[in-house]
Design an enzyme around this catalytic site. Structure first.
Site, PDB file in Angstrom:
ATOM      1  N   ARG A 115       0.817  -1.225   0.000  1.00 28.19           N
ATOM      2  CA  ARG A 115       0.000   0.000   0.000  1.00 28.19           C
ATOM      3  C   ARG A 115       0.847   1.269   0.000  1.00 28.19           C
ATOM      4  NH1 ARG A 115      -2.933  -2.995   3.942  1.00 28.19           N
ATOM      5  NH2 ARG A 115      -4.699  -4.048   2.966  1.00 28.19           N
ATOM      6  N   LYS A 137       2.498  11.583 -10.905  1.00 26.03           N
ATOM      7  CA  LYS A 137       1.505  10.799 -11.651  1.00 26.03           C
ATOM      8  C   LYS A 137       2.162   9.484 -12.040  1.00 26.03           C
ATOM      9  CE  LYS A 137      -1.650  14.060 -13.806  1.00 26.03           C
ATOM     10  NZ  LYS A 137      -2.121  14.613 -15.100  1.00 26.03           N
ATOM     11  N   GLU A 179       7.370  18.334 -25.337  1.00 23.56           N
ATOM     12  CA  GLU A 179       6.938  18.761 -23.993  1.00 23.56           C
ATOM     13  C   GLU A 179       7.460  20.166 -23.685  1.00 23.56           C
ATOM     14  OE1 GLU A 179       4.802  17.442 -21.947  1.00 23.56           O
ATOM     15  OE2 GLU A 179       4.570  15.424 -22.753  1.00 23.56           O
ATOM     16  N   LYS A 207       6.967  23.032 -13.926  1.00 24.05           N
ATOM     17  CA  LYS A 207       6.080  21.932 -13.542  1.00 24.05           C
ATOM     18  C   LYS A 207       5.914  21.882 -12.028  1.00 24.05           C
ATOM     19  CE  LYS A 207       4.577  17.297 -14.129  1.00 24.05           C
ATOM     20  NZ  LYS A 207       4.542  16.077 -14.870  1.00 24.05           N
ATOM     21  N   GLU A 217      -4.770  17.535  -9.608  1.00 20.31           N
ATOM     22  CA  GLU A 217      -5.468  17.994 -10.807  1.00 20.31           C
ATOM     23  C   GLU A 217      -6.948  18.282 -10.551  1.00 20.31           C
ATOM     24  OE1 GLU A 217      -3.805  16.316 -14.461  1.00 20.31           O
ATOM     25  OE2 GLU A 217      -5.816  16.419 -15.296  1.00 20.31           O
ATOM     26  N   ARG A 221      -3.714  22.049 -12.644  1.00 16.37           N
ATOM     27  CA  ARG A 221      -2.714  21.117 -13.170  1.00 16.37           C
ATOM     28  C   ARG A 221      -3.082  20.600 -14.568  1.00 16.37           C
ATOM     29  NH1 ARG A 221       0.596  16.192 -10.201  1.00 16.37           N
ATOM     30  NH2 ARG A 221       1.553  15.425 -12.118  1.00 16.37           N
ATOM     31  N   ASN A 225      -1.676  19.208 -19.471  1.00 15.94           N
ATOM     32  CA  ASN A 225      -2.126  18.267 -20.503  1.00 15.94           C
ATOM     33  C   ASN A 225      -2.352  18.964 -21.836  1.00 15.94           C
ATOM     34  OD1 ASN A 225      -2.202  16.126 -18.654  1.00 15.94           O
ATOM     35  ND2 ASN A 225      -4.202  16.791 -17.920  1.00 15.94           N
ATOM     36  N   HIS A 228      -2.472  17.033 -25.064  1.00 17.02           N
ATOM     37  CA  HIS A 228      -2.469  15.610 -24.708  1.00 17.02           C
ATOM     38  C   HIS A 228      -3.763  14.874 -25.047  1.00 17.02           C
ATOM     39  CE1 HIS A 228       1.232  16.677 -22.739  1.00 17.02           C
ATOM     40  NE2 HIS A 228       1.391  15.479 -22.216  1.00 17.02           N
ATOM     41  N   HIS A 232      -2.620  11.646 -26.790  1.00 12.12           N
ATOM     42  CA  HIS A 232      -2.742  10.261 -26.302  1.00 12.12           C
ATOM     43  C   HIS A 232      -3.498   9.395 -27.313  1.00 12.12           C
ATOM     44  CE1 HIS A 232      -2.076  11.292 -21.779  1.00 12.12           C
ATOM     45  NE2 HIS A 232      -0.955  11.046 -22.403  1.00 12.12           N
ATOM     46  N   HIS A 244       5.252   9.799 -27.742  1.00  9.43           N
ATOM     47  CA  HIS A 244       4.478  10.723 -26.904  1.00  9.43           C
ATOM     48  C   HIS A 244       4.714  12.200 -27.254  1.00  9.43           C
ATOM     49  CE1 HIS A 244       2.265  12.144 -23.443  1.00  9.43           C
ATOM     50  NE2 HIS A 244       3.314  12.882 -23.097  1.00  9.43           N
TER      51      HIS A 244
HETATM   52  N1  GLY Z   1       2.111  15.104 -17.475  1.00 11.70           N
HETATM   53  C1  GLY Z   1       1.081  15.902 -16.932  1.00 11.70           C
HETATM   54  C2  GLY Z   1       1.085  15.977 -15.452  1.00 11.70           C
HETATM   55  O1  GLY Z   1       2.006  15.499 -14.820  1.00 11.70           O
HETATM   56  O2  GLY Z   1       0.160  16.502 -14.876  1.00 11.70           O
END
Ligand code: GLY
Length: 341
Positions: A115, A137, A179, A207, A217, A221, A225, A228, A232, A244
Protein backbone atom coordinates in the site's frame (compact mmCIF):
# COMPACT_ATOMS: atom_id res chain seq x y z
CA UNK A 1 27.44 22.20 -11.15
CA UNK A 2 24.01 20.85 -10.26
CA UNK A 3 20.83 22.72 -9.39
CA UNK A 4 18.17 21.59 -6.91
CA UNK A 5 14.55 22.43 -7.72
CA UNK A 6 12.13 21.89 -4.83
CA UNK A 7 8.67 20.47 -5.45
CA UNK A 8 6.77 22.05 -2.54
CA UNK A 9 4.09 19.68 -1.28
CA UNK A 10 4.20 20.10 2.47
CA UNK A 11 5.30 16.88 4.15
CA UNK A 12 5.72 15.27 0.71
CA UNK A 13 8.08 17.94 -0.68
CA UNK A 14 11.19 16.74 -2.50
CA UNK A 15 14.21 17.85 -4.49
CA UNK A 16 14.86 17.35 -8.18
CA UNK A 17 18.62 17.40 -8.77
CA UNK A 18 19.45 18.63 -12.28
CA UNK A 19 22.78 18.86 -14.10
CA UNK A 20 25.85 17.03 -15.31
CA UNK A 21 26.98 14.61 -12.62
CA UNK A 22 23.68 14.78 -10.67
CA UNK A 23 23.86 10.99 -10.27
CA UNK A 24 26.66 11.51 -7.73
CA UNK A 25 23.96 12.98 -5.45
CA UNK A 26 21.77 9.85 -5.60
CA UNK A 27 22.88 8.64 -2.16
CA UNK A 28 21.71 11.92 -0.62
CA UNK A 29 18.12 11.09 -1.69
CA UNK A 30 18.07 7.58 -0.21
CA UNK A 31 16.29 7.42 3.17
CA UNK A 32 18.80 6.32 5.80
CA UNK A 33 16.39 3.75 7.29
CA UNK A 34 15.92 1.81 4.00
CA UNK A 35 17.72 -1.55 4.13
CA UNK A 36 16.77 -2.81 0.65
CA UNK A 37 16.52 -1.04 -2.68
CA UNK A 38 14.59 -2.57 -5.61
CA UNK A 39 15.81 -1.05 -8.87
CA UNK A 40 13.17 -1.06 -11.61
CA UNK A 41 14.78 -0.50 -14.99
CA UNK A 42 15.12 -1.70 -18.58
CA UNK A 43 17.90 -3.59 -20.38
CA UNK A 44 20.52 -1.31 -21.87
CA UNK A 45 20.33 1.38 -19.22
CA UNK A 46 23.57 2.20 -17.42
CA UNK A 47 24.02 -0.55 -14.80
CA UNK A 48 26.74 1.49 -13.03
CA UNK A 49 24.01 3.79 -11.65
CA UNK A 50 23.59 1.23 -8.86
CA UNK A 51 27.13 1.98 -7.71
CA UNK A 52 25.95 5.45 -6.58
CA UNK A 53 23.62 3.87 -3.99
CA UNK A 54 24.87 3.73 -0.40
CA UNK A 55 26.94 0.57 0.18
CA UNK A 56 24.80 -0.22 3.24
CA UNK A 57 21.70 -1.21 1.18
CA UNK A 58 20.92 -4.61 -0.36
CA UNK A 59 20.09 -4.10 -4.03
CA UNK A 60 17.80 -6.20 -6.26
CA UNK A 61 17.27 -5.46 -9.98
CA UNK A 62 13.93 -5.80 -11.79
CA UNK A 63 13.86 -5.43 -15.55
CA UNK A 64 10.76 -4.46 -17.52
CA UNK A 65 10.23 -4.72 -21.28
CA UNK A 66 10.96 -1.81 -23.55
CA UNK A 67 7.84 -1.33 -25.62
CA UNK A 68 4.67 0.46 -24.47
CA UNK A 69 2.78 -2.89 -24.25
CA UNK A 70 4.84 -3.60 -21.11
CA UNK A 71 3.33 -0.58 -19.38
CA UNK A 72 0.63 -2.89 -18.10
CA UNK A 73 -1.06 -4.40 -15.06
CA UNK A 74 0.72 -7.68 -15.73
CA UNK A 75 4.09 -5.93 -15.41
CA UNK A 76 2.99 -4.50 -12.04
CA UNK A 77 1.93 -7.96 -10.87
CA UNK A 78 5.25 -9.48 -11.94
CA UNK A 79 7.23 -6.70 -10.23
CA UNK A 80 5.31 -7.18 -6.99
CA UNK A 81 5.95 -10.94 -7.12
CA UNK A 82 9.65 -10.17 -7.53
CA UNK A 83 9.59 -7.66 -4.64
CA UNK A 84 8.16 -10.42 -2.45
CA UNK A 85 11.01 -12.75 -3.43
CA UNK A 86 13.53 -9.94 -2.75
CA UNK A 87 12.03 -9.40 0.72
CA UNK A 88 11.20 -5.73 0.10
CA UNK A 89 9.47 -4.38 3.23
CA UNK A 90 7.27 -1.31 3.65
CA UNK A 91 10.31 0.52 5.02
CA UNK A 92 12.40 -0.11 1.91
CA UNK A 93 12.75 1.80 -1.34
CA UNK A 94 12.14 1.43 -5.06
CA UNK A 95 14.43 3.28 -7.47
CA UNK A 96 13.09 3.74 -11.02
CA UNK A 97 15.91 4.16 -13.54
CA UNK A 98 14.88 5.04 -17.08
CA UNK A 99 12.53 7.16 -19.15
CA UNK A 100 8.92 8.08 -18.53
CA UNK A 101 7.60 4.58 -19.03
CA UNK A 102 9.94 3.16 -16.37
CA UNK A 103 9.25 5.88 -13.81
CA UNK A 104 5.45 5.64 -14.40
CA UNK A 105 5.59 1.86 -13.83
CA UNK A 106 8.09 2.01 -10.94
CA UNK A 107 6.01 4.76 -9.32
CA UNK A 108 2.79 2.77 -9.60
CA UNK A 109 4.49 -0.38 -8.30
CA UNK A 110 5.76 1.74 -5.35
CA UNK A 111 2.26 3.13 -4.74
CA UNK A 112 0.84 -0.40 -4.71
CA UNK A 113 3.46 -2.52 -2.94
CA UNK A 114 2.48 -2.84 0.74
CA UNK A 115 0.00 0.00 0.00
CA UNK A 116 2.84 2.38 -0.71
CA UNK A 117 6.63 2.42 -0.33
CA UNK A 118 9.05 5.24 -1.04
CA UNK A 119 10.40 5.72 -4.55
CA UNK A 120 13.26 7.72 -6.06
CA UNK A 121 13.44 8.30 -9.80
CA UNK A 122 16.62 8.50 -11.89
CA UNK A 123 15.39 9.90 -15.15
CA UNK A 124 17.44 9.13 -18.26
CA UNK A 125 15.42 10.83 -21.02
CA UNK A 126 14.50 14.40 -21.80
CA UNK A 127 10.73 13.73 -21.57
CA UNK A 128 11.26 11.96 -18.27
CA UNK A 129 13.36 14.77 -16.80
CA UNK A 130 11.06 17.61 -17.74
CA UNK A 131 7.74 15.87 -17.26
CA UNK A 132 7.12 12.20 -16.45
CA UNK A 133 9.42 11.78 -13.43
CA UNK A 134 8.14 14.95 -11.74
CA UNK A 135 4.81 15.44 -10.01
CA UNK A 136 3.77 11.98 -8.83
CA UNK A 137 1.51 10.80 -11.65
CA UNK A 138 2.07 7.07 -11.99
CA UNK A 139 0.20 4.40 -13.88
CA UNK A 140 -0.17 1.85 -16.64
CA UNK A 141 -2.23 1.52 -19.81
CA UNK A 142 -5.31 -0.54 -20.57
CA UNK A 143 -6.43 -1.50 -24.07
CA UNK A 144 -9.06 1.21 -23.68
CA UNK A 145 -6.54 4.00 -23.16
CA UNK A 146 -3.27 5.31 -21.81
CA UNK A 147 -2.60 5.66 -18.08
CA UNK A 148 -6.17 4.65 -17.18
CA UNK A 149 -5.03 2.84 -14.01
CA UNK A 150 -2.68 4.60 -11.64
CA UNK A 151 -2.12 6.64 -8.53
CA UNK A 152 -0.71 9.96 -7.41
CA UNK A 153 2.45 8.88 -5.66
CA UNK A 154 5.16 11.47 -5.16
CA UNK A 155 8.79 10.36 -5.27
CA UNK A 156 11.15 11.17 -2.39
CA UNK A 157 13.55 12.70 -4.89
CA UNK A 158 14.46 12.78 -8.58
CA UNK A 159 17.83 12.75 -10.35
CA UNK A 160 18.10 14.37 -13.79
CA UNK A 161 21.71 13.84 -14.84
CA UNK A 162 22.14 15.50 -18.22
CA UNK A 163 25.13 13.26 -19.03
CA UNK A 164 22.49 10.63 -19.92
CA UNK A 165 21.24 12.92 -22.69
CA UNK A 166 24.62 12.91 -24.51
CA UNK A 167 23.71 9.61 -26.14
CA UNK A 168 19.95 10.17 -26.41
CA UNK A 169 18.73 9.40 -29.97
CA UNK A 170 17.46 12.38 -32.01
CA UNK A 171 13.92 10.99 -31.90
CA UNK A 172 13.88 11.09 -28.11
CA UNK A 173 15.36 14.59 -28.15
CA UNK A 174 12.48 15.55 -30.45
CA UNK A 175 9.95 14.07 -28.03
CA UNK A 176 11.47 16.19 -25.28
CA UNK A 177 11.11 19.26 -27.47
CA UNK A 178 7.38 18.44 -27.77
CA UNK A 179 6.94 18.76 -23.99
CA UNK A 180 9.21 21.82 -23.97
CA UNK A 181 7.04 23.55 -26.56
CA UNK A 182 4.14 22.91 -24.17
CA UNK A 183 5.94 24.82 -21.39
CA UNK A 184 6.68 27.56 -23.94
CA UNK A 185 2.92 28.03 -24.48
CA UNK A 186 2.18 27.86 -20.74
CA UNK A 187 4.72 30.54 -19.79
CA UNK A 188 5.88 32.32 -22.96
CA UNK A 189 9.48 31.29 -22.09
CA UNK A 190 11.81 30.55 -25.00
CA UNK A 191 13.42 27.48 -23.46
CA UNK A 192 15.82 26.96 -26.36
CA UNK A 193 17.49 30.26 -25.41
CA UNK A 194 18.86 28.55 -22.25
CA UNK A 195 21.74 26.08 -22.05
CA UNK A 196 20.67 22.45 -21.61
CA UNK A 197 20.98 22.21 -17.82
CA UNK A 198 19.25 25.56 -17.26
CA UNK A 199 16.53 24.59 -19.75
CA UNK A 200 15.75 21.36 -17.93
CA UNK A 201 15.86 23.06 -14.54
CA UNK A 202 13.46 25.75 -15.82
CA UNK A 203 11.01 23.13 -17.15
CA UNK A 204 11.16 21.30 -13.82
CA UNK A 205 10.58 24.60 -12.01
CA UNK A 206 7.51 25.39 -14.17
CA UNK A 207 6.08 21.93 -13.54
CA UNK A 208 6.95 22.01 -9.82
CA UNK A 209 5.12 25.30 -9.37
CA UNK A 210 1.98 23.99 -11.12
CA UNK A 211 2.03 20.65 -9.25
CA UNK A 212 2.63 22.48 -5.96
CA UNK A 213 -0.53 24.52 -6.56
CA UNK A 214 -2.77 21.59 -7.58
CA UNK A 215 -1.25 18.20 -6.87
CA UNK A 216 -4.28 16.08 -7.77
CA UNK A 217 -5.47 17.99 -10.81
CA UNK A 218 -8.57 19.49 -9.24
CA UNK A 219 -8.16 22.35 -11.71
CA UNK A 220 -4.98 24.15 -12.74
CA UNK A 221 -2.71 21.12 -13.17
CA UNK A 222 -4.81 20.14 -16.20
CA UNK A 223 -2.94 22.81 -18.22
CA UNK A 224 0.02 20.40 -18.19
CA UNK A 225 -2.13 18.27 -20.50
CA UNK A 226 -1.99 20.87 -23.29
CA UNK A 227 -1.96 18.90 -26.55
CA UNK A 228 -2.47 15.61 -24.71
CA UNK A 229 -6.16 14.86 -25.45
CA UNK A 230 -5.48 14.28 -29.13
CA UNK A 231 -1.86 13.36 -28.34
CA UNK A 232 -2.74 10.26 -26.30
CA UNK A 233 -5.34 9.20 -28.90
CA UNK A 234 -2.77 9.57 -31.69
CA UNK A 235 -0.23 7.42 -29.86
CA UNK A 236 -2.76 4.60 -29.64
CA UNK A 237 -4.29 5.07 -33.10
CA UNK A 238 -0.82 4.98 -34.68
CA UNK A 239 0.07 1.89 -32.62
CA UNK A 240 2.78 4.01 -30.98
CA UNK A 241 4.44 4.71 -34.34
CA UNK A 242 4.08 8.31 -33.19
CA UNK A 243 5.83 8.70 -29.83
CA UNK A 244 4.48 10.72 -26.90
CA UNK A 245 6.27 14.04 -27.48
CA UNK A 246 5.66 13.86 -31.24
CA UNK A 247 1.95 13.22 -30.60
CA UNK A 248 1.74 16.09 -28.11
CA UNK A 249 3.21 18.43 -30.76
CA UNK A 250 0.45 17.46 -33.21
CA UNK A 251 -2.04 17.64 -30.35
CA UNK A 252 -1.09 21.25 -29.54
CA UNK A 253 -1.48 22.26 -33.19
CA UNK A 254 -4.86 20.52 -33.22
CA UNK A 255 -5.79 22.35 -30.01
CA UNK A 256 -4.90 25.66 -31.68
CA UNK A 257 -7.17 24.92 -34.66
CA UNK A 258 -9.90 23.79 -32.27
CA UNK A 259 -9.57 26.98 -30.22
CA UNK A 260 -9.82 28.94 -33.49
CA UNK A 261 -12.95 27.03 -34.52
CA UNK A 262 -14.50 27.85 -31.14
CA UNK A 263 -13.66 31.56 -31.55
CA UNK A 264 -11.25 31.50 -28.60
CA UNK A 265 -8.16 32.64 -30.56
CA UNK A 266 -7.53 34.29 -33.94
CA UNK A 267 -5.62 33.20 -37.04
CA UNK A 268 -2.47 35.01 -35.89
CA UNK A 269 -2.41 32.94 -32.71
CA UNK A 270 -2.82 29.71 -34.72
CA UNK A 271 0.12 30.80 -36.88
CA UNK A 272 2.09 31.55 -33.69
CA UNK A 273 1.50 27.92 -32.66
CA UNK A 274 2.84 26.70 -36.01
CA UNK A 275 5.92 28.91 -35.71
CA UNK A 276 6.68 27.76 -32.15
CA UNK A 277 5.99 24.05 -32.74
CA UNK A 278 7.36 23.58 -36.25
CA UNK A 279 9.88 26.38 -36.92
CA UNK A 280 11.28 26.86 -33.44
CA UNK A 281 11.13 23.45 -31.73
CA UNK A 282 11.56 21.54 -35.01
CA UNK A 283 8.49 19.32 -34.65
CA UNK A 284 6.18 17.89 -37.27
CA UNK A 285 2.42 18.29 -37.38
CA UNK A 286 1.70 15.47 -39.77
CA UNK A 287 -0.61 12.65 -38.75
CA UNK A 288 0.46 9.12 -39.84
CA UNK A 289 -1.38 7.67 -42.85
CA UNK A 290 -4.21 5.35 -41.88
CA UNK A 291 -5.22 7.28 -38.75
CA UNK A 292 -8.87 8.36 -39.06
CA UNK A 293 -10.79 11.04 -37.21
CA UNK A 294 -13.63 8.68 -36.09
CA UNK A 295 -11.04 6.43 -34.45
CA UNK A 296 -9.43 9.42 -32.69
CA UNK A 297 -12.80 10.70 -31.44
CA UNK A 298 -13.64 7.27 -30.04
CA UNK A 299 -10.27 7.14 -28.23
CA UNK A 300 -10.65 10.68 -26.89
CA UNK A 301 -13.92 9.68 -25.24
CA UNK A 302 -11.82 7.38 -23.00
CA UNK A 303 -9.53 10.25 -21.98
CA UNK A 304 -9.41 10.76 -18.20
CA UNK A 305 -10.40 14.42 -18.65
CA UNK A 306 -13.59 13.37 -20.49
CA UNK A 307 -15.99 13.84 -17.57
CA UNK A 308 -18.72 15.63 -19.48
CA UNK A 309 -18.41 14.96 -23.22
CA UNK A 310 -15.08 15.66 -24.90
CA UNK A 311 -12.74 17.81 -22.82
CA UNK A 312 -9.73 19.71 -24.13
CA UNK A 313 -7.14 22.09 -22.76
CA UNK A 314 -7.34 25.11 -25.04
CA UNK A 315 -5.79 28.52 -25.52
CA UNK A 316 -7.99 31.62 -25.21
CA UNK A 317 -8.16 35.17 -23.91
CA UNK A 318 -7.70 33.94 -20.34
CA UNK A 319 -4.71 31.80 -21.34
CA UNK A 320 -4.66 28.01 -21.48
CA UNK A 321 -7.56 26.37 -19.64
CA UNK A 322 -9.85 23.34 -19.60
CA UNK A 323 -12.86 23.47 -21.94
CA UNK A 324 -15.60 20.87 -21.57
CA UNK A 325 -18.34 19.65 -23.90
CA UNK A 326 -16.57 20.53 -27.17
CA UNK A 327 -18.89 20.22 -30.20
CA UNK A 328 -18.23 17.79 -33.06
CA UNK A 329 -18.50 20.61 -35.64
CA UNK A 330 -15.48 22.39 -34.09
CA UNK A 331 -13.56 19.10 -33.99
CA UNK A 332 -14.31 18.53 -37.65
CA UNK A 333 -12.76 21.78 -38.73
CA UNK A 334 -9.65 21.13 -36.60
CA UNK A 335 -9.29 17.64 -38.15
CA UNK A 336 -9.69 19.16 -41.62
CA UNK A 337 -6.99 21.76 -40.87
CA UNK A 338 -4.60 18.89 -40.07
CA UNK A 339 -5.78 16.88 -43.12
CA UNK A 340 -7.00 13.95 -40.98
CA UNK A 341 -9.44 11.88 -43.10
N1 GLY B 1 2.11 15.10 -17.48
C1 GLY B 1 1.08 15.90 -16.93
C2 GLY B 1 1.08 15.98 -15.45
O1 GLY B 1 2.01 15.50 -14.82
O2 GLY B 1 0.16 16.50 -14.88
Amino acid sequence: MTRRVRVELGARSYDVVVGRGAIRELASLIPTDAKRVAIVTQEGLPAEIASYLPTSVLVSRHVIGKSEEHKSMSTIERLCDEFAVAGLTRNDLIVGIGGGMVTDVAGFAAASWHRGVRVVHVSTTLVGMIDAAIGGKTGVNLRAGKNLVGAYWQPSGVICDTVFLDSLPEREQRCGRGEMAKYHFLTGDDLLALDLDARIARCVQIKAEIVGSDEREAGRRAILNYGHTLGHALEIASDFALAHGESVAVGMMFAAHLARALGRIDDARVEHHRKVIVDHYGLSMSVPAGVRRDQLVELMHHDKKAVDGLTFVLDGVHGIETVRGVEMSALSSAFTALSVP
